[in-house]
Motif scaffolding. Sequence first.
Motif, PDB file in Angstrom:
ATOM      1  N   LYS A   1     -10.244  12.070  -7.985  1.00  0.00           N
ATOM      2  CA  LYS A   1     -11.240  11.900  -7.075  1.00  0.00           C
ATOM      3  C   LYS A   1     -10.855  10.384  -6.547  1.00  0.00           C
ATOM      4  O   LYS A   1     -10.999  10.166  -5.481  1.00  0.00           O
ATOM      5  N   ALA A   2     -10.480   9.641  -7.223  1.00  0.00           N
ATOM      6  CA  ALA A   2      -9.740   8.155  -7.095  1.00  0.00           C
ATOM      7  C   ALA A   2      -8.705   8.287  -6.012  1.00  0.00           C
ATOM      8  O   ALA A   2      -8.753   7.578  -5.129  1.00  0.00           O
ATOM      9  N   VAL A   3      -7.714   9.202  -6.188  1.00  0.00           N
ATOM     10  CA  VAL A   3      -6.608   9.540  -5.257  1.00  0.00           C
ATOM     11  C   VAL A   3      -7.011  10.181  -4.174  1.00  0.00           C
ATOM     12  O   VAL A   3      -6.496   9.430  -2.936  1.00  0.00           O
ATOM     13  N   GLU A   4      -7.960  10.860  -4.066  1.00  0.00           N
ATOM     14  CA  GLU A   4      -8.760  11.579  -2.764  1.00  0.00           C
ATOM     15  C   GLU A   4      -9.378  10.213  -1.919  1.00  0.00           C
ATOM     16  O   GLU A   4      -9.248  10.229  -0.697  1.00  0.00           O
ATOM     17  N   LYS A   5      -9.913   9.481  -2.686  1.00  0.00           N
ATOM     18  CA  LYS A   5     -10.672   8.250  -1.932  1.00  0.00           C
ATOM     19  C   LYS A   5      -9.474   7.251  -1.517  1.00  0.00           C
ATOM     20  O   LYS A   5      -9.810   6.742  -0.442  1.00  0.00           O
ATOM     21  N   LEU A   6      -8.510   7.170  -2.054  1.00  0.00           N
ATOM     22  CA  LEU A   6      -7.598   6.295  -1.623  1.00  0.00           C
ATOM     23  C   LEU A   6      -6.743   6.933  -0.192  1.00  0.00           C
ATOM     24  O   LEU A   6      -6.405   6.186   0.737  1.00  0.00           O
ATOM     25  N   GLN A   7      -6.471   8.529  -0.165  1.00  0.00           N
ATOM     26  CA  GLN A   7      -6.040   8.868   0.858  1.00  0.00           C
ATOM     27  C   GLN A   7      -7.173   8.715   1.911  1.00  0.00           C
ATOM     28  O   GLN A   7      -6.687   8.577   2.883  1.00  0.00           O
ATOM     29  N   ALA A   8      -8.203   8.793   1.862  1.00  0.00           N
ATOM     30  CA  ALA A   8      -9.269   8.833   2.595  1.00  0.00           C
ATOM     31  C   ALA A   8      -9.484   7.432   3.342  1.00  0.00           C
ATOM     32  O   ALA A   8      -9.393   7.235   4.745  1.00  0.00           O
ATOM     33  N   ARG A   9      -9.123   6.431   2.331  1.00  0.00           N
ATOM     34  CA  ARG A   9      -9.248   5.011   3.138  1.00  0.00           C
ATOM     35  C   ARG A   9      -7.911   4.851   3.752  1.00  0.00           C
ATOM     36  O   ARG A   9      -7.977   4.011   4.707  1.00  0.00           O
ATOM     37  N   ALA A  10      -6.859   5.237   3.258  1.00  0.00           N
ATOM     38  CA  ALA A  10      -5.407   5.036   3.900  1.00  0.00           C
ATOM     39  C   ALA A  10      -5.636   5.922   5.553  1.00  0.00           C
ATOM     40  O   ALA A  10      -5.241   5.368   6.566  1.00  0.00           O
ATOM     41  N   ASP A  11      -6.213   7.095   5.708  1.00  0.00           N
ATOM     42  CA  ASP A  11      -6.338   7.610   6.508  1.00  0.00           C
ATOM     43  C   ASP A  11      -7.244   7.110   7.540  1.00  0.00           C
ATOM     44  O   ASP A  11      -6.978   6.852   8.881  1.00  0.00           O
ATOM     45  N   ALA A  12      -8.355   6.495   7.185  1.00  0.00           N
ATOM     46  CA  ALA A  12      -9.227   5.582   7.992  1.00  0.00           C
ATOM     47  C   ALA A  12      -8.387   4.260   8.370  1.00  0.00           C
ATOM     48  O   ALA A  12      -8.766   4.037   9.676  1.00  0.00           O
ATOM     49  N   ALA A  13      -7.773   3.720   7.701  1.00  0.00           N
ATOM     50  CA  ALA A  13      -6.892   2.659   8.050  1.00  0.00           C
ATOM     51  C   ALA A  13      -5.909   3.182   8.986  1.00  0.00           C
ATOM     52  O   ALA A  13      -5.877   2.207  10.175  1.00  0.00           O
ATOM     53  N   ALA A  14      -5.307   4.035   9.064  1.00  0.00           N
ATOM     54  CA  ALA A  14      -4.355   4.630  10.225  1.00  0.00           C
ATOM     55  C   ALA A  14      -4.812   4.701  11.125  1.00  0.00           C
ATOM     56  O   ALA A  14      -4.608   4.543  12.380  1.00  0.00           O
ATOM     57  N   ALA A  15      -6.243   5.503  11.380  1.00  0.00           N
ATOM     58  CA  ALA A  15      -7.040   5.688  12.597  1.00  0.00           C
ATOM     59  C   ALA A  15      -7.312   4.267  13.278  1.00  0.00           C
ATOM     60  O   ALA A  15      -7.448   4.248  14.314  1.00  0.00           O
TER      61      ALA A  15
ATOM     62  N   MET B   1       0.724  -1.281   0.130  1.00  0.00           N
ATOM     63  CA  MET B   1      -0.033  -0.009   0.066  1.00  0.00           C
ATOM     64  C   MET B   1       0.957   1.044   0.012  1.00  0.00           C
ATOM     65  O   MET B   1       2.012   1.243   0.533  1.00  0.00           O
ATOM     66  N   ALA B   2       0.422   2.030  -0.538  1.00  0.00           N
ATOM     67  CA  ALA B   2       1.067   3.498  -0.692  1.00  0.00           C
ATOM     68  C   ALA B   2       1.335   4.211   0.687  1.00  0.00           C
ATOM     69  O   ALA B   2       0.409   4.173   1.287  1.00  0.00           O
ATOM     70  N   THR B   3       2.358   4.850   0.844  1.00  0.00           N
ATOM     71  CA  THR B   3       2.565   5.934   2.113  1.00  0.00           C
ATOM     72  C   THR B   3       1.681   7.081   1.851  1.00  0.00           C
ATOM     73  O   THR B   3       1.232   7.420   0.664  1.00  0.00           O
ATOM     74  N   ALA B   4       1.401   7.720   3.026  1.00  0.00           N
ATOM     75  CA  ALA B   4       0.736   8.800   3.093  1.00  0.00           C
ATOM     76  C   ALA B   4       1.287  10.041   2.168  1.00  0.00           C
ATOM     77  O   ALA B   4       0.898  10.964   1.290  1.00  0.00           O
ATOM     78  N   SER B   5       2.821  10.051   2.124  1.00  0.00           N
ATOM     79  CA  SER B   5       3.462  10.916   1.509  1.00  0.00           C
ATOM     80  C   SER B   5       3.520  10.623   0.019  1.00  0.00           C
ATOM     81  O   SER B   5       3.407  11.597  -1.080  1.00  0.00           O
ATOM     82  N   GLN B   6       3.399   9.391  -0.504  1.00  0.00           N
ATOM     83  CA  GLN B   6       3.194   8.948  -1.812  1.00  0.00           C
ATOM     84  C   GLN B   6       1.921   9.332  -2.544  1.00  0.00           C
ATOM     85  O   GLN B   6       1.674   9.926  -3.606  1.00  0.00           O
ATOM     86  N   LEU B   7       0.773   9.135  -1.818  1.00  0.00           N
ATOM     87  CA  LEU B   7      -0.422   9.616  -2.210  1.00  0.00           C
ATOM     88  C   LEU B   7      -0.550  11.226  -2.470  1.00  0.00           C
ATOM     89  O   LEU B   7      -1.362  11.598  -3.016  1.00  0.00           O
ATOM     90  N   ALA B   8      -0.090  11.733  -1.344  1.00  0.00           N
ATOM     91  CA  ALA B   8      -0.140  13.383  -1.261  1.00  0.00           C
ATOM     92  C   ALA B   8       0.842  13.814  -2.573  1.00  0.00           C
ATOM     93  O   ALA B   8       0.241  14.632  -3.187  1.00  0.00           O
ATOM     94  N   ARG B   9       1.729  13.182  -2.923  1.00  0.00           N
ATOM     95  CA  ARG B   9       2.577  13.488  -3.978  1.00  0.00           C
ATOM     96  C   ARG B   9       1.616  13.295  -5.405  1.00  0.00           C
ATOM     97  O   ARG B   9       1.382  14.114  -6.404  1.00  0.00           O
ATOM     98  N   VAL B  10       1.018  12.092  -5.459  1.00  0.00           N
ATOM     99  CA  VAL B  10       0.143  11.740  -6.450  1.00  0.00           C
ATOM    100  C   VAL B  10      -1.229  12.425  -6.773  1.00  0.00           C
ATOM    101  O   VAL B  10      -1.486  12.939  -7.720  1.00  0.00           O
TER     102      VAL B  10
END
Length: 144
Positions: A104-118, A1-10
Motif C-alpha cells: 500500500k505504501a508503494v501504491e501511495k508513492l505511485q499515486a503521488r508520483a502520478d499526481a506530481a507528473a500531472a 525521487m524514484a522513476t515510474a519504472s522503478q516504482l512499478a518494479r518495486v
Amino acid sequence: MATASQLARVERVRAVQLLLARTAQADAEAQVASETALAGRVAALAAGIAPAPTAAVAFSLSAAAHYRERLHQSSFAAQDRVAEAARRADAAGDAARDAERDLKAVEKLQARADAAAALAAIRALEGAPVPTRFASVMLRHDPC
C-alpha cells in the motif's frame, strides 16, 4: 525521487511478497488445523483406554497402562505442536500484514508520483506559448 519504472518494479516485488506471505499464512493455518485434529484424535484414543472394572488379566492391565502412558506422552507432544503451529500462524499473519502495508505504501508513492507528473504537465501547458496560427481564432469573441 524514484522513476515510474522503478516504482512499478518495486510494486511488482511487493505484490509477489504479499502473495508469498498470504500463502505462508494459509499453510500455517492449515498446519494448526491439522495439529489440532491430531491432538483431538490422540485425546480420544487416550479416553478410550481409560481403566475400567473388568475381570482382566494382569498382563492386559499392564499393557493398557503402558499404552495409556504412551498416548498421554503423545497428547502432550501434540499440544506442544499445536502451540508451535499457532505461533507460526501468528508470525505468518504478521508478515502478511507487513507485506500488505508495504504494498500500500508503494501504491501511495505511485499515486503521488502520478499526481506530481500531472501537475507538472498542467503547469507546462499553462506556461506554453499560444500557437500563432490559432491566436486570431482564439481571440475572436463573436458568436458562432
